[in-house]
Design a protein around this motif. Structure first.
Motif, PDB file in Angstrom:
ATOM      1  N   PRO A  34      21.584  57.622  44.358  1.00  0.00           N
ATOM      2  CA  PRO A  34      22.784  57.556  45.194  1.00  0.00           C
ATOM      3  C   PRO A  34      23.825  56.582  44.647  1.00  0.00           C
ATOM      4  O   PRO A  34      23.504  55.491  44.193  1.00  0.00           O
ATOM      5  N   GLY A  35      25.088  57.007  44.668  1.00  0.00           N
ATOM      6  CA  GLY A  35      26.199  56.120  44.342  1.00  0.00           C
ATOM      7  C   GLY A  35      26.364  55.787  42.880  1.00  0.00           C
ATOM      8  O   GLY A  35      27.158  54.927  42.528  1.00  0.00           O
ATOM      9  N   ARG A  36      25.635  56.439  41.999  1.00  0.00           N
ATOM     10  CA  ARG A  36      25.744  56.143  40.580  1.00  0.00           C
ATOM     11  C   ARG A  36      26.658  57.180  39.929  1.00  0.00           C
ATOM     12  O   ARG A  36      26.256  58.301  39.651  1.00  0.00           O
ATOM     13  N   SER A  37      27.904  56.834  39.733  1.00  0.00           N
ATOM     14  CA  SER A  37      28.881  57.798  39.247  1.00  0.00           C
ATOM     15  C   SER A  37      28.582  58.231  37.821  1.00  0.00           C
ATOM     16  O   SER A  37      28.102  57.461  37.001  1.00  0.00           O
ATOM     17  N   ASN A  87      16.268  62.331  49.592  1.00  0.00           N
ATOM     18  CA  ASN A  87      16.799  61.513  50.674  1.00  0.00           C
ATOM     19  C   ASN A  87      18.259  61.835  50.956  1.00  0.00           C
ATOM     20  O   ASN A  87      19.052  62.066  50.042  1.00  0.00           O
ATOM     21  N   SER A  88      18.616  61.804  52.240  1.00  0.00           N
ATOM     22  CA  SER A  88      20.004  61.987  52.659  1.00  0.00           C
ATOM     23  C   SER A  88      20.820  60.733  52.347  1.00  0.00           C
ATOM     24  O   SER A  88      20.331  59.801  51.709  1.00  0.00           O
ATOM     25  N   THR A  89      22.042  60.697  52.820  1.00  0.00           N
ATOM     26  CA  THR A  89      22.894  59.544  52.598  1.00  0.00           C
ATOM     27  C   THR A  89      22.332  58.321  53.318  1.00  0.00           C
ATOM     28  O   THR A  89      21.585  58.448  54.298  1.00  0.00           O
ATOM     29  N   GLU A  90      22.682  57.138  52.839  1.00  0.00           N
ATOM     30  CA  GLU A  90      22.212  55.907  53.479  1.00  0.00           C
ATOM     31  C   GLU A  90      22.651  55.836  54.929  1.00  0.00           C
ATOM     32  O   GLU A  90      21.918  55.344  55.798  1.00  0.00           O
ATOM     33  N   GLU A  91      23.847  56.348  55.218  1.00  0.00           N
ATOM     34  CA  GLU A  91      24.346  56.364  56.592  1.00  0.00           C
ATOM     35  C   GLU A  91      23.445  57.188  57.494  1.00  0.00           C
ATOM     36  O   GLU A  91      23.071  56.766  58.592  1.00  0.00           O
ATOM     37  N   ASN A  92      23.060  58.375  57.036  1.00  0.00           N
ATOM     38  CA  ASN A  92      22.166  59.222  57.828  1.00  0.00           C
ATOM     39  C   ASN A  92      20.778  58.613  57.967  1.00  0.00           C
ATOM     40  O   ASN A  92      20.135  58.729  59.012  1.00  0.00           O
TER      41      ASN A  92
END
Length: 303
Positions: A34-37, A87-92
């Motif tokens: 996640p979040g690694r462009s 895994n879903s987004t950290e927010e979810n």
């Protein structure tokens, strides 16, 4: 052992899991997390061309940059279906809405998301689905997580067969899961225990037996790595992978009683991966020194 024809092909992403579908499509999952462009998280299917020593990309399923990479995968034994732990987004996740177990239909040119369910009761993005396994006829599957949770579902309706099973400690990673040919019991594996779970009657989902590493070797501390029930040619046996200070071992068990039949040291280095062929005729192990070993399943002779 005779040489095996091999070839390597770059795929452009870190790969965490691979599977072959019933029609021999190769499916891989991976990415940068996640979040690694710049490193996309995705599932990709390929047609393998052995004669050309190449693979041809057929379908891609790209995940959002805020979702995790696919961390485990298994393919249905007869249908063009894969299930992956993503895994879903950290927010979810923080909201308790992590639909991490995702069922995909693998078509010729695309993936179709059929259903997504949650198998992790955690609000931490560090916890993830570590392993998934269909049973031999594809009517059940089991999942295990990095925080010690096990779930069992029926397929294709994806209905839970029982409440989530907890290993006892949140830091107990589930190393492996598998379901017996008779579908009456399931194994989930911890580093320090084999847990036998009942799958029939009013006690479905209850642990009925625990086996410790000292059962097999009292002179060294073993850690379990993988477990599989045999099938077809070796249906009366199960196979346990363990590592100790003296090396890596295959332990052949009676599939019905889990009593030891044979224990074979196969490597001075730890065993890191293990699989069994669809017909149960051969088993394969990989070790930390980049060695692949292939054995005849009944005799455990090198193939």
């Amino acid at each position: 052992m005779s040489d095996c024809s091999t070839f390597s092909v770059p795929v452009g992403i870190p790969v965490f899991d691979v599977a072959f579908t019933a029609s021999n499509q190769l499916v891989i999952g991976g990415g940068g997390g996640p979040g690694r462009s710049g490193v996309q998280n995705k599932l990709i299917s390929y047609k393998v061309e052995p004669r050309r020593k190449d693979i041809e990309e057929e379908a891609v399923y790209e995940l959002s940059n805020n979702e995790d990479a696919p961390m485990c995968i298994d393919a249905h034994p007869t249908e063009a279906i894969v299930i992956s732990g993503i895994n879903s987004t950290e927010e979810n996740i923080k909201k308790g809405e992590n639909k991490n177990c995702r069922v995909f239909k693998v078509l010729e040119s695309n993936f179709e998301l059929e259903k997504a369910v949650s198998t992790i009761n955690s609000k931490s993005s560090e916890d993830y689905q570590k392993v998934i396994r269909f049973n031999s006829d594809g009517t059940l599957f089991a999942t295990g997580s990095s925080n010690g949770q096990v779930n069992i579902f029926s397929y294709p309706d994806i209905k839970s067969m029982c409440d989530t099973i907890h290993s006892g400690k949140e830091d107990d990673e589930i190393m492996d899961v598998d379901i017996s040919l008779e579908k009456d019991k399931m194994i989930f594996l911890l580093r320090d225990a084999i847990k036998l779970v009942n799958l029939r009657g009013r006690h479905t989902g209850k642990v009925k037996q625990t086996i410790s590493p000292s059962t097999f070797d009292k002179k060294q501390k073993l850690q379990f790595r993988a477990f599989r029930y045999g099938r077809t040619y070796c249906k009366d046996f199960a196979y346990l992978i363990a590592n100790g200070s003296n090396g890596g071992y295959i332990i052949k068990l009676n599939a019905y009683t889990l009593e030891q039949v044979q224990m074979l040291k196969i490597s001075k280095k730890p065993i890191t991966a293990f699989c069994i062929s669809q017909d149960g005729g051969i088993i394969a192990t990989a070790t930390s020194d980049y060695t692949l070993n292939i054995f005849e399943s009944n005799s455990l002779r090198v193939s």
